[in-house]
Each structure stands twice: as C-alpha cells, then as structure tokens.
Scaffold this motif. Structure first.
Motif, short mmCIF file in Angstrom:
data_model
loop_
_atom_site.label_atom_id
_atom_site.label_comp_id
_atom_site.label_asym_id
_atom_site.label_seq_id
_atom_site.Cartn_x
_atom_site.Cartn_y
_atom_site.Cartn_z
N PRO A 174 -13.47 -2.08 -10.52
CA PRO A 174 -14.47 -1.37 -11.33
C PRO A 174 -14.03 0.03 -11.76
CG PRO A 174 -15.54 -2.48 -9.50
CD PRO A 174 -14.04 -2.62 -9.29
N TYR A 175 -13.24 0.71 -10.95
CA TYR A 175 -12.59 1.97 -11.33
C TYR A 175 -11.29 2.06 -10.54
CZ TYR A 175 -14.38 3.97 -6.96
OH TYR A 175 -14.66 4.21 -5.64
N ASP A 176 -10.39 2.90 -10.98
CA ASP A 176 -9.11 3.07 -10.30
C ASP A 176 -9.31 3.99 -9.10
OD1 ASP A 176 -6.50 3.69 -9.50
OD2 ASP A 176 -5.74 3.78 -11.55
N PRO A 177 -9.20 3.47 -7.87
CA PRO A 177 -9.46 4.30 -6.70
C PRO A 177 -8.51 5.48 -6.54
CG PRO A 177 -8.45 2.23 -6.04
CD PRO A 177 -8.77 2.12 -7.50
N ARG A 178 -7.34 5.41 -7.16
CA ARG A 178 -6.38 6.51 -7.06
C ARG A 178 -6.94 7.80 -7.63
NH1 ARG A 178 -1.38 4.20 -10.12
NH2 ARG A 178 -3.09 3.63 -11.49
N THR A 179 -7.88 7.69 -8.59
CA THR A 179 -8.44 8.88 -9.23
C THR A 179 -9.27 9.71 -8.26
OG1 THR A 179 -10.41 7.71 -10.01
CG2 THR A 179 -8.49 7.75 -11.49
N LYS A 180 -9.66 9.11 -7.13
CA LYS A 180 -10.49 9.82 -6.15
C LYS A 180 -9.72 10.21 -4.89
CE LYS A 180 -14.71 8.61 -5.46
NZ LYS A 180 -15.91 7.85 -5.05
N LEU A 181 -8.41 9.95 -4.87
CA LEU A 181 -7.65 10.13 -3.63
C LEU A 181 -6.58 11.21 -3.73
CD1 LEU A 181 -7.12 6.38 -2.65
CD2 LEU A 181 -8.80 7.99 -1.71
N SER A 182 -6.44 11.95 -2.64
CA SER A 182 -5.31 12.84 -2.41
C SER A 182 -4.57 12.24 -1.22
CB SER A 182 -5.78 14.25 -2.08
OG SER A 182 -6.44 14.80 -3.21
N VAL A 183 -3.24 12.19 -1.30
CA VAL A 183 -2.47 11.38 -0.37
C VAL A 183 -1.35 12.15 0.31
CG1 VAL A 183 -0.93 9.34 -0.27
CG2 VAL A 183 -2.96 9.30 -1.71
N ALA B 109 -5.96 10.67 2.20
CA ALA B 109 -5.50 9.38 2.69
C ALA B 109 -4.05 9.53 3.15
CB ALA B 109 -5.59 8.32 1.58
N VAL B 110 -3.78 9.13 4.38
CA VAL B 110 -2.42 9.13 4.91
C VAL B 110 -1.93 7.70 4.77
CG1 VAL B 110 -0.97 9.53 6.93
CG2 VAL B 110 -2.96 11.01 6.50
N VAL B 111 -0.92 7.50 3.93
CA VAL B 111 -0.49 6.16 3.55
C VAL B 111 0.96 5.93 3.96
CG1 VAL B 111 -0.15 4.59 1.59
CG2 VAL B 111 -2.12 6.14 1.61
N GLU B 112 1.17 4.89 4.76
CA GLU B 112 2.51 4.50 5.19
C GLU B 112 3.11 3.54 4.18
OE1 GLU B 112 4.62 1.94 8.79
OE2 GLU B 112 2.63 2.82 9.12
N VAL B 113 4.34 3.83 3.75
CA VAL B 113 5.05 2.97 2.82
C VAL B 113 5.41 1.67 3.53
CG1 VAL B 113 7.18 2.76 1.45
CG2 VAL B 113 5.98 4.94 1.57
N LEU C 90 3.94 6.38 -13.26
CA LEU C 90 2.88 5.43 -12.95
C LEU C 90 1.79 6.06 -12.10
CD1 LEU C 90 4.98 2.26 -12.10
CD2 LEU C 90 3.62 2.67 -14.15
N GLY C 91 1.97 7.29 -11.70
CA GLY C 91 1.09 7.90 -10.73
C GLY C 91 -0.23 8.37 -11.28
N VAL C 92 -1.23 8.18 -10.46
CA VAL C 92 -2.58 8.69 -10.69
C VAL C 92 -2.99 9.25 -9.34
CG1 VAL C 92 -4.94 8.02 -11.25
CG2 VAL C 92 -3.05 6.93 -12.43
N GLY C 93 -4.01 10.09 -9.31
CA GLY C 93 -4.37 10.70 -8.04
C GLY C 93 -3.36 11.78 -7.71
N ARG C 94 -3.34 12.20 -6.44
CA ARG C 94 -2.43 13.28 -6.07
C ARG C 94 -1.72 12.95 -4.77
NH1 ARG C 94 -4.62 18.91 -5.47
NH2 ARG C 94 -5.79 17.88 -3.86
N SER C 95 -0.43 12.94 -4.81
CA SER C 95 0.37 12.88 -3.59
C SER C 95 0.63 14.31 -3.18
CB SER C 95 1.68 12.12 -3.84
OG SER C 95 2.44 12.05 -2.67
N LEU C 96 -0.09 14.77 -2.15
CA LEU C 96 0.02 16.15 -1.71
C LEU C 96 1.35 16.43 -1.04
CD1 LEU C 96 -3.51 16.43 -0.06
CD2 LEU C 96 -2.83 17.25 -2.33
#
Length: 187
Positions: free
Chosen positions: A37-46, A143-147, A168-174
């Motif tokens: 329904p929406y791209d969740p990456r737009t709401k996430l900092s990672v 969000a702490v995301v393991e590759v 390709l990135g959306v959101g923010r990889s801090l």
C-alpha cells in the motif's frame, strides 16, 4: 565464455537452485514500491550491518544501546535465532507468532497476485519485506537491519546511503557498519 567463467556460472546456478538464493534488487524494489500500500522505506531510518562474522552481535549491541538512549528500535536478523518470528523484533521483543504468520501470509499473497516484471520474491525477500513493513507500521525510530548473504545485491540493501549515492535507495541509512569479512567472500 572461458572455461573458468563457465565453471563459475555453473557453481553459482547450482547454489541458487540448492539454496533458493537469487541475488538482485529488482524484485524487492518493485514489490516495496508498487505492490505494498505504501513503500515502508519512506518511514524508516536504518543502521545497516554487513560482514561475515559478528553481524548478529553488532545488531544486538546497537539495538540495545539505541533502546537505552530512548529510541523505539526494530531489529531484523537473518537467519532467525530459535523461531522464525524472532528475526523481527521491536524493543527486543519478537513479533508475536500469530502476527508473524498473518504478516508472512499477507506478503506471500500480495507477491503471488502481483504482476511484477521481475518475477516473484524469494523467501528471504519476503521476510525482508515483512520486516520493513512491520517496522514502518509500528513507527520505529530506527531499524537495525542485518544484511543477508548477498552483499550489494542483498534484499536489505535498498536504502539511500548517507551520501545519497544509492540510486535504488529510499528512506535513510544512517550508518553502514561492515564487520570482518572472511577471505572466501572476497572473490
């Protein structure tokens, strides 16, 4: 094709068939952008954690430090530790089993019904999409995301880099953390 190239291609194809690993970002990006329904990456900092050894420990330490500092933190590890639902956690607590089952079924159904030109998601891409959706729906601060195993072409590698160079990135990889990498991953 050179003989060595042919052997390498056959080994890679064999690994894909035996493990279900199909690297590439096209399927997951299409799913996040066009199917949900929406791209969740737009709401996430990672905080994105890669490497061969120590990723899980780094994710745990970073998550606990951020929680102690007052942030609402989602953590995604792969593979899961004991049960599939413990790969997705908020504030250190795994997603409830029933909610996890419902979320995974919803993602599978959306994927099966989608008309993606890139094809269906792999199992890991489905788990990744589930984690990102759950984190966004629960308004985590970070969000702490393991590759996973795919490096640059891993399904988790879909966030804008701090310098904005990720196309390709959306959101923010801090922060992008690279743990030690074994020699067998350098080739």
């Amino acid at each position: 094709m050179l003989k060595a190239d042919s052997v390498a291609a056959n080994v890679a194809a064999s690994a894909e068939r035996s493990t279900g690993i199909v690297l590439g970002l096209e399927r997951i990006v299409h799913f996040l952008e066009k199917t949900l329904p929406y791209d969740p990456r737009t709401k996430l900092s990672v905080v994105h954690v890669a490497g061969t050894n120590g990723k899980g420990s780094v994710c745990a330490l970073v998550s606990e430090a951020l929680i102690a500092a007052g942030y609402k933190v989602g953590t995604f590890n792969s593979p899961h530790f004991l049960e599939p639902n413990d790969a997705l956690r908020i504030q250190g607590m795994p997603i409830p089993e029933s909610e996890h089952a419902e979320l995974r079924e919803w993602i599978r159904t959306l994927d099966a019904e989608s008309q993606s030109p890139s094809g269906q998601l792999t199992s890991f891409e489905q788990v990744t999409a589930s984690a990102l959706w759950w984190f966004a729906q629960n308004d985590v601060d970070i969000a702490v995301v393991e590759v996973g195993m795919g490096g640059l072409r891993d399904a988790t590698n879909v966030f804008a880099s701090p310098d904005g160079r990720c196309s390709l990135g959306v959101g923010r990889s801090l922060v992008q953390c690279i743990c030690p990498v074994d020699e067998d991953h350098l080739g």
